[in-house]
Scaffold this active site. Structure first.
Site, short mmCIF file in Angstrom:
data_model
loop_
_atom_site.label_atom_id
_atom_site.label_comp_id
_atom_site.label_asym_id
_atom_site.label_seq_id
_atom_site.Cartn_x
_atom_site.Cartn_y
_atom_site.Cartn_z
N ASP A 96 0.82 -1.22 0.00
CA ASP A 96 0.00 0.00 0.00
C ASP A 96 0.85 1.26 0.00
OD1 ASP A 96 -2.28 -1.45 -0.14
OD2 ASP A 96 -2.95 -1.07 1.91
N TYR A 154 -9.92 -0.84 2.59
CA TYR A 154 -9.40 -0.69 3.95
C TYR A 154 -9.11 0.75 4.34
CZ TYR A 154 -8.46 -5.09 6.38
OH TYR A 154 -8.59 -6.25 7.10
CO CO Z 1 -7.25 -7.31 7.66
#
Ligand code: CO
Length: 645
Positions: A296, A379
């Site tokens: 990320d 997320y």
């Molecule tokens: Co997770």
């Protein structure tokens, strides 16, 4: 020329970003075929920064990574706000992170492809334009052989969105993935496997859908006399701490130049603290998951996805916000308002003792919080740095957002995933962070020591069988510096200054203490194992080098592996009494629960830097008692809270 900075480590301002980009366009003949992959403050050398005084001359510079779309090559250059080019070169073999502009274009290409549309209709999608969301994921170096000729690729998980406000992650489309060449923007392959029903159980989470009927009375945090911090630009003075906040397009939140006022002596503790990588390997071997290994930080540029925070929701209390700015791939300035939140929090009792005569001494503790939150696809990651009154500094990652999901025919087993609903699964995965900690404990040269607690064998030294001692192992050089935690030995690592002794003759230091941690389950010979080799150790120590910034290397996108910490460590540089960097690796092994669905309550992990022999005794002793009024005895609010109610 832009001069709107106050310190060499201030993040590049909007003016500076547009100034450097205009200079870069001219200097490097940038045209529409070029995209900005990354634009970062080119930090001056540490010695220069530490010697710098307000008002001193300073030319600011930016490091730009430029993607040439026509060749997919990456060039890197450093250019000043005055237009002076310091460097410009092709980075051989480097692949740019996937850029937002490219994602948007790739999604449109996938959606327009007639083969994809037909395959979607076969899967029960009636309106591919309105009901499907496509994500562009780094292919993770898991490339079909015939496409593996150096091109940059994304592959595309797809999700059904029955209504505009549906949670698409409840409806993963199985067995259909486009592979898109980012350079030519062509769909170069379609993986069209088995057609299985798309799970349709709701994953709704919006207030309009859930009702949110569990209510509590309002809670306000008010500081009627104002805040206890002084903030000048990016510099924070709070309690006895002072430090600088920074921000970077790749790493997001950064903390610089941490110092503590020890009875009138300002002592240096940390020069630069950041989370230099975050990688999430997924453990399900199915077609829709085995490529999910996103870096990320290194493959997306985590800072790009920074949220604008909302008072009373993201942060509560008397808040000071900082805004940040970055360059878009086209070179436009994008400002993010309220990107960094700073405030004080009550943190329970700092210390307490009731003496034999009934005398009470108690101190409430407070902590200063610097935080920001990013959203990357499903997320959310919150990065929180805490400064405490006992001389500790803590980093906490808060993980929330929506589990990544896969779908399959009901009844097909997925032993590496948790079933959430019929046909809907959340694969096991690990969130692996790597902190880059350039600590300078009372000066620029330090030594790292591994401390184990070891039981003494029964014998004359240990007649009762209860004795144990600590053993200290100096980490002498880099070949020796990749270490693992060991619960059986209560192992920890400390960084000391061998040139500076405390009053009992021991070197002053800090230790690093983790909380949650794990080891990777991916085989070291797997593609992700090789690309993220740093995951296999909890601690690395290197000699400080400005060129060694990220533990999986500068360009992890489709990298064959082996770069970063495992490679640098082979130089085997000496680490004793040197300017060293500690890299702490910490991970959450996430076996999804039903209770993580449909939006995961915050999971926390991180580490604390605690003084060990740095201070003569507890710095918390100097903290004044609270003057809170006891509601029962209606005590005098100018008195310490020492009543026994
Ligand atoms: Co997770």
């Amino acid at each position: 020329m832009s001069t709107n900075f106050a310190h060499p480590l201030d993040p590049l301002s909007s003016d500076e970003l547009s100034t450097v980009f205009n200079h870069a366009k001219t200097a490097w003949n940038l045209t529409e075929r070029h995209l900005v992959a990354m634009c970062q403050l080119e930090e001056p050398n540490k010695a220069e920064v530490l010697a710098w005084n307000a008002g001193d001359e300073l030319v600011r510079a930016a490091r730009l990574a430029i993607l040439d779309r026509s060749t997919a090559e990456v060039y890197e250059g450093v250019i000043t706000t005055t237009g002076e080019v310091r460097s410009w070169k092709l980075i051989e073999g480097a692949k740019s992170p996937v850029l937002s502009t490219e994602s948007t274009a790739a999604m449109a290409v996938a959606k327009a492809d007639s083969r994809i549309r037909e395959a979607l209709i076969r899967r029960g999608v009636t309106d591919p334009d309105e009901q499907v969301h496509i994500e562009t994921w780094p292919i993770g170096a898991q490339i079909p052989k015939y496409l593996d000729d150096g091109r940059r690729l994304v592959w595309t998980p797809m999700w059904m969105k029955p209504n505009q406000d549906s949670n698409m992650y409840a409806h993963p489309i199985n067995g259909l993935y486009a592979i898109i060449d980012l350079q030519t923007l062509e769909v170069v392959d379609i993986e069209d496997g088995e057609v299985t029903p798309t799970p349709m159980a709701s994953g709704d989470f919006r207030l309009s859908q859930t009702g949110g009927h569990v209510k509590l009375k309002d809670l306000q945090i008010v500081q009627k006399d104002g805040v206890s911090c002084e903030i000048e630009g990016w510099k924070v003075n709070w309690e006895r701490w002072n430090f600088r906040v920074g921000w970077d397009q790749r790493e997001g939140l950064v903390i610089h130049d941490v110092r503590f006022d020890d009875n009138g002596v300002e002592r240096r503790i940390g020069y630069r603290l950041s989370i230099a990588e975050l990688v999430i390997p997924y453990g399900d071997p199915s077609q829709g998951t085995y490529r999910k290994n996103a870096f990320d930080t290194g493959e997306y540029g985590l800072g790009n996805y920074t949220n604008s925070l909302t008072l009373g929701c993201d942060c509560l209390g008397e808040i000071v916000y900082l805004d940040v700015a970055h360059l878009t791939p086209e070179g436009n300035v994008k400002e993010i308002k309220n990107a960094i939140c700073m405030h004080e929090e009550d943190f329970g009792i700092l210390w307490k003792h009731v003496d034999v005569d009934g005398h009470v001494e108690v101190r409430r503790g407070r902590r200063f919080v610097v935080s920001s939150i990013v959203t990357i696809n499903n997320y959310e990651y919150g990065y929180y740095w805490y400064f405490y009154q006992d001389g500790s500094v803590e980093f906490e990652a808060k993980l929330t957002g929506i589990l990544l999901t896969l779908s399959d025919a009901p009844g097909v087993p997925h032993p590496s995933a948790t079933q959430l609903e019929e046909g809907l699964w959340a694969p096991y995965h690990q969130h692996t962070f790597c902190a880059r900690l350039d600590l300078d404990i009372d000066g620029g040269t330090n030594t790292v020591i591994e401390v184990d607690s070891v039981a003494t064998p029964f014998g004359p030294e240990n007649p009762h069988g209860s004795a144990y001692v600590t053993s200290q192992d100096v980490i002498k050089s880099e070949s020796d510096a990749a270490r693992l935690l060991d619960l059986a030995k209560s192992r920890y690592w400390k960084i000391i200054n061998p040139n500076k002794k405390n009053h009992v003759g021991q070197p002053v230091g800090f230790k690093i203490l983790g909380n949650v941690n794990c080891l990777p389950f991916a085989d070291p010979e797997s593609v992700i194992g090789k690309r993220a080799g740093f995951m296999y150790r909890h601690l690395w120590v290197t000699k400080n080098s400005k060129a060694e910034r990220y533990p999986a290397g500068e360009y992890p996108y489709q990298h064959a592996g082996g770069d970063g910490l495992p490679r640098w460590s082979q130089a085997n540089r000496s680490l004793e009494n040197e300017d060293v960097v500690m890299w702490y690796v910490f991970g959450l092994n996430h076996i999804p629960r039903l209770e993580d669905w449909p939006v995961m309550p915050v999971e926390r992990l991180g580490f604390t830097l605690k003084p060990v022999g740095f201070f003569k005794r507890s710095p918390a002793m100097d903290v004044a008692p609270s003057m809170a009024t006891c509601l029962r005895c209606k005590g005098d609010s100018t008195q310490p809270c020492t009543c026994n109610h």
